[in-house]
Design a protein around this motif. Structure first.
Motif, short mmCIF file in Angstrom:
data_model
loop_
_atom_site.label_atom_id
_atom_site.label_comp_id
_atom_site.label_asym_id
_atom_site.label_seq_id
_atom_site.Cartn_x
_atom_site.Cartn_y
_atom_site.Cartn_z
N GLY A 99 0.77 -1.24 0.00
CA GLY A 99 0.00 0.00 0.00
C GLY A 99 0.79 1.28 0.00
N GLY A 100 2.02 1.26 0.53
CA GLY A 100 2.81 2.47 0.61
C GLY A 100 2.35 3.39 1.73
N ALA A 101 3.16 4.41 1.99
CA ALA A 101 2.88 5.33 3.09
C ALA A 101 1.54 6.04 2.90
N LEU A 102 0.88 6.33 4.02
CA LEU A 102 -0.33 7.15 3.97
C LEU A 102 0.07 8.57 3.58
N ALA A 103 -0.71 9.17 2.69
CA ALA A 103 -0.47 10.55 2.30
C ALA A 103 -0.99 11.49 3.38
N PRO A 104 -0.60 12.76 3.35
CA PRO A 104 -1.14 13.71 4.33
C PRO A 104 -2.67 13.75 4.27
N ASN A 105 -3.30 13.67 5.44
CA ASN A 105 -4.76 13.71 5.58
C ASN A 105 -5.47 12.52 4.91
N GLU A 106 -4.77 11.41 4.78
CA GLU A 106 -5.39 10.23 4.18
C GLU A 106 -5.98 9.32 5.27
N THR A 107 -7.14 8.74 4.96
CA THR A 107 -7.74 7.71 5.80
C THR A 107 -7.74 6.41 5.02
N ARG A 108 -7.22 5.35 5.63
CA ARG A 108 -7.14 4.05 4.96
C ARG A 108 -7.85 3.01 5.82
N SER A 109 -8.57 2.11 5.17
CA SER A 109 -9.38 1.11 5.88
C SER A 109 -8.69 -0.24 5.93
N TYR A 110 -8.90 -0.95 7.06
CA TYR A 110 -8.24 -2.24 7.27
C TYR A 110 -9.21 -3.25 7.88
N HIS A 111 -8.82 -4.53 7.75
CA HIS A 111 -9.52 -5.61 8.42
C HIS A 111 -8.93 -5.82 9.81
N GLY A 112 -9.82 -6.07 10.77
CA GLY A 112 -9.38 -6.38 12.14
C GLY A 112 -9.47 -7.85 12.46
N GLY A 156 -20.26 -8.29 9.10
CA GLY A 156 -20.42 -8.14 7.67
C GLY A 156 -20.02 -6.80 7.10
N CYS A 157 -19.17 -6.02 7.81
CA CYS A 157 -18.73 -4.73 7.29
C CYS A 157 -17.65 -4.96 6.22
N ALA A 158 -17.54 -4.01 5.28
CA ALA A 158 -16.53 -4.12 4.23
C ALA A 158 -15.13 -4.14 4.83
N ASN A 159 -14.90 -3.35 5.87
CA ASN A 159 -13.67 -3.36 6.66
C ASN A 159 -14.06 -3.15 8.11
N GLU A 160 -13.08 -3.29 9.01
CA GLU A 160 -13.40 -3.19 10.44
C GLU A 160 -12.93 -1.89 11.10
N PHE A 161 -11.83 -1.28 10.60
CA PHE A 161 -11.38 -0.04 11.23
C PHE A 161 -10.61 0.82 10.21
N ASN A 162 -10.45 2.09 10.57
CA ASN A 162 -9.75 3.06 9.73
C ASN A 162 -8.52 3.60 10.45
#
Length: 343
Positions: A140-153, A228-234
């Motif tokens: 995925g590479g580094a998060l950009a400034p002010n970026e929100t990225r979603s992940y599985h928990g 059943g969420c598309a992802n679990e956390f941001n």
């Protein structure tokens, strides 16, 4: 097991209102427990009624909701699935699926079920050997400034798609929350990381405050979006930064445990009187009366049958009996006495 055909059939009804399918299609049976053979039908009913709502409410994130729910439908206690199928709201349906399953009882239980635990607050923590679930240096590479990225928990396979372990890290499906170590790696400027549930707005609180070029870690407990969420956390980053997340434990509802129950019985002979004669049986110390009854030969009359309440506690059972003037009648008072197992 739920077949793909039935789940796909549920997806075909997207666009129809939930009301088109009705509520309460699967009410509680006389024993409080549906047969296992109804699992597929109840799961299909849930998919049909709530897929339109999920897609309308969550948009793109709602796509594939039925497939993501399959593991939950297959593993949830049948009594909770039955409650979910007849729930009038989406929130109550979710709560029923996520609650600790309580098996049905043949007698009416008079104990308040809330005292046995809440799926929203009475959670159990299980520590884990630290295990990586995300690493932007790998994927995925580094998060950009002010970026929100979603992940599985949690996952049914592994975390390699987000740079983590080639395992589930022993996190169960539908865990309520995870305890993590989250690290900002060589950020481009001073800033912070924030972690929060996938379907919630970004809070003001921070998980890690970092400085330019540093490697800074912090501990957080992340409540997870489920089921059943598309992802679990941001994860949100104020500045450009790599992020590494290691799980250290998880929170989940306690596993359903059968009540410890016993039967208390009192027998005797009524006086040769026609008046009312109260008879009692007491539960063992630490047990609560959840049901009871009165018995005797033909000719005995039962005026009243109810829990015997002392100091607000159902300590046993009471029967108000009427005897005979002609003969001494035997009687029996029974109480079903239960407690939550433990020390």
């Amino acid at each position: 097991m739920i077949t793909k055909g039935k789940l796909l059939l549920g997806l075909l009804v997207v666009g129809l209102p939930a009301a088109a399918f009705g509520v309460g299609m699967f009410g509680l049976s006389s024993t409080g427990l549906a047969p296992e053979s109804m699992r597929d039908d109840m799961a299909q009913d849930i998919v049909q009624r709530w897929s339109p709502y999920v897609q309308q409410t969550y948009g793109k994130a709602g796509q594939g909701w039925a497939q993501r729910m399959q593991a939950t439908f297959e593993s949830v206690d049948i009594s909770n699935l039955e409650l979910a199928a007849s729930a009038p709201t989406y929130e109550q349906m979710n709560a029923a699926l996520l609650g600790g399953g309580t098996k049905g009882m043949q007698q009416t239980v008079l104990v308040d079920g809330k005292g046995l635990g809440s799926p929203g607050s009475d959670l159990v923590y299980t520590p884990l050997v630290p295990c990586r679930i995300a690493d932007t240096r790998v994927v995925g590479g580094a998060l950009a400034p002010n970026e929100t990225r979603s992940y599985h928990g949690f996952t049914g396979s592994d975390f390699t798609a987000q740079g983590g372990s080639a395992s589930t890290c022993n996190i169960p499906l539908n865990a309520s929350a995870i305890a993590v170590s989250i690290t900002a790696v060589t950020p481009g400027a001073n800033g912070y990381l924030t972690v929060f549930p996938f379907n919630d707005p970004k809070p003001l609180a921070t998980a890690v405050n970092y400085s330019t070029g540093s490697i800074t870690s912090g501990q957080s407990v992340i409540r997870l979006c489920r089921p059943g969420c598309a992802n679990e956390f941001n994860v949100y980053s104020l500045q450009q930064s790599h992020v590494v997340i290691d799980v250290e434990g998880f929170y989940a509802e306690p596993e359903a445990t059968a009540l410890d129950c016993t039967t208390a019985r009192e027998t005797g002979t009524l006086d040769l009187l026609s008046g009312l004669q109260p008879k009692f049986v007491n539960c063992p110390t630490g047990y609560t009366a959840t049901g009871g009854g009165c018995g005797g030969p033909l000719g005995i009359a039962v005026s009243n049958s109810e829990p015997n309440v002392v100091g607000g506690q159902q300590v046993g059972w009471r029967c108000d009996l009427v005897g005979s003037l002609l003969s001494a009648l035997s009687y029996q008072v029974n109480a079903t006495c239960c407690r939550v197992p433990g020390r």
